[in-house]
Write an enzyme that holds these catalytic residues in place. Structure first.
Site, PDB file in Angstrom:
ATOM      1  N   HIS A 109      11.118  10.967  45.895  1.00  0.00           N
ATOM      2  CA  HIS A 109      11.872  11.464  44.740  1.00  0.00           C
ATOM      3  C   HIS A 109      11.413  10.761  43.471  1.00  0.00           C
ATOM      4  CE1 HIS A 109      14.067   8.006  46.344  1.00  0.00           C
ATOM      5  NE2 HIS A 109      14.468   7.777  45.109  1.00  0.00           N
ATOM      6  N   HIS A 122      12.775   9.732  39.603  1.00  0.00           N
ATOM      7  CA  HIS A 122      13.928   9.592  38.709  1.00  0.00           C
ATOM      8  C   HIS A 122      13.515  10.016  37.294  1.00  0.00           C
ATOM      9  CE1 HIS A 122      16.315   6.747  41.352  1.00  0.00           C
ATOM     10  NE2 HIS A 122      15.110   6.571  41.873  1.00  0.00           N
TER      11      HIS A 122
HETATM   12  P1  AMP Z   1      15.727   4.873  45.090  1.00  0.00           P
HETATM   13  O1  AMP Z   1      16.224   3.486  44.855  1.00  0.00           O
HETATM   14  O2  AMP Z   1      14.521   5.210  44.235  1.00  0.00           O
HETATM   15  O3  AMP Z   1      15.499   5.169  46.558  1.00  0.00           O
HETATM   16  O4  AMP Z   1      16.862   5.810  44.547  1.00  0.00           O
HETATM   17  C1  AMP Z   1      17.766   6.505  45.327  1.00  0.00           C
HETATM   18  C2  AMP Z   1      18.757   7.138  44.396  1.00  0.00           C
HETATM   19  O5  AMP Z   1      19.482   8.134  45.117  1.00  0.00           O
HETATM   20  C3  AMP Z   1      19.806   6.164  43.822  1.00  0.00           C
HETATM   21  O6  AMP Z   1      19.685   6.143  42.395  1.00  0.00           O
HETATM   22  C4  AMP Z   1      21.129   6.744  44.284  1.00  0.00           C
HETATM   23  O7  AMP Z   1      22.140   6.634  43.325  1.00  0.00           O
HETATM   24  C5  AMP Z   1      20.770   8.198  44.575  1.00  0.00           C
HETATM   25  N1  AMP Z   1      21.622   8.866  45.539  1.00  0.00           N
HETATM   26  C6  AMP Z   1      21.957   8.430  46.780  1.00  0.00           C
HETATM   27  N2  AMP Z   1      22.761   9.331  47.390  1.00  0.00           N
HETATM   28  C7  AMP Z   1      22.904  10.365  46.525  1.00  0.00           C
HETATM   29  C8  AMP Z   1      23.614  11.594  46.574  1.00  0.00           C
HETATM   30  N3  AMP Z   1      24.343  11.965  47.649  1.00  0.00           N
HETATM   31  N4  AMP Z   1      23.550  12.430  45.500  1.00  0.00           N
HETATM   32  C9  AMP Z   1      22.825  12.066  44.424  1.00  0.00           C
HETATM   33  N5  AMP Z   1      22.142  10.913  44.323  1.00  0.00           N
HETATM   34  C10 AMP Z   1      22.179  10.065  45.350  1.00  0.00           C
END
Ligand code: AMP
Length: 138
Positions: free
Chosen positions: A98, A100
């Site tokens: 993903h 951001h």
């Molecule tokens: P990372 O640290 O790059 O793996 O980021 C994962 C991101 O996913 C974090 O910013 C979380 O807040 C986000 N996240 C986790 N669960 C969900 C969810 N159900 N819906 C939207 N965002 C999520």
């Protein structure tokens, strides 16, 4: 194990969806760093940048640009950061690729810049040579 993002793709878990096509999905981060913080994912569950075939790389990059343009028009931030974590050491928590998109407003201090380090010209040459020797070998 099925990732939380795969559950979002399948509709098992709800999300605030912004955009969807055959290969990608964009939705708001549930714990936003700033207003409008959006995640762009590729639908297939692949852990990191290193695992994406070219078509998914292109698709996620196109969606990132499309959504970033929409976000700039809709929320009118002063700028945005693209952040993409690979591996726990880099802060990755969800092991499903993903990107951001983090809208920024002047002076918001949402992300702190890294502390610029120092390297000698020969350090830079040596490290570049190590990496260059591996390009395309994996
Ligand atoms: P990372 O640290 O790059 O793996 O980021 C994962 C991101 O996913 C974090 O910013 C979380 O807040 C986000 N996240 C986790 N669960 C969900 C969810 N159900 N819906 C939207 N965002 C999520």
């Amino acid at each position: 194990m099925t990732s939380i993002f795969t559950k979002i793709v399948s509709g098992e878990i709800p999300s605030a969806k912004v955009y969807e096509d055959d290969l990608t999905l964009a939705f708001l981060d549930i714990n936003p760093a700033s207003r409008g913080h959006t995640l762009v994912i590729c639908k297939p569950e692949l852990p990191s940048l290193l695992d994406l075939p070219p078509d998914l790389l292109v698709a996620t990059t196109r969606t990132t640009q499309l959504v970033a343009r929409a976000l700039m028009a809709a929320l009118e931030p002063d700028g945005f950061n693209i952040l993409q974590n690979n591996g726990s050491a880099a802060g990755q928590v969800v092991f499903h690729y993903h990107v951001h998109i983090i809208p920024r407003w002047s002076g918001d201090r949402v992300l702190t810049p890294w502390r610029p380090g120092a390297a000698s010209p020969s350090d830079l040459r040596d490290i570049a040579a190590l990496i260059a020797a591996q390009v395309g070998k994996e």
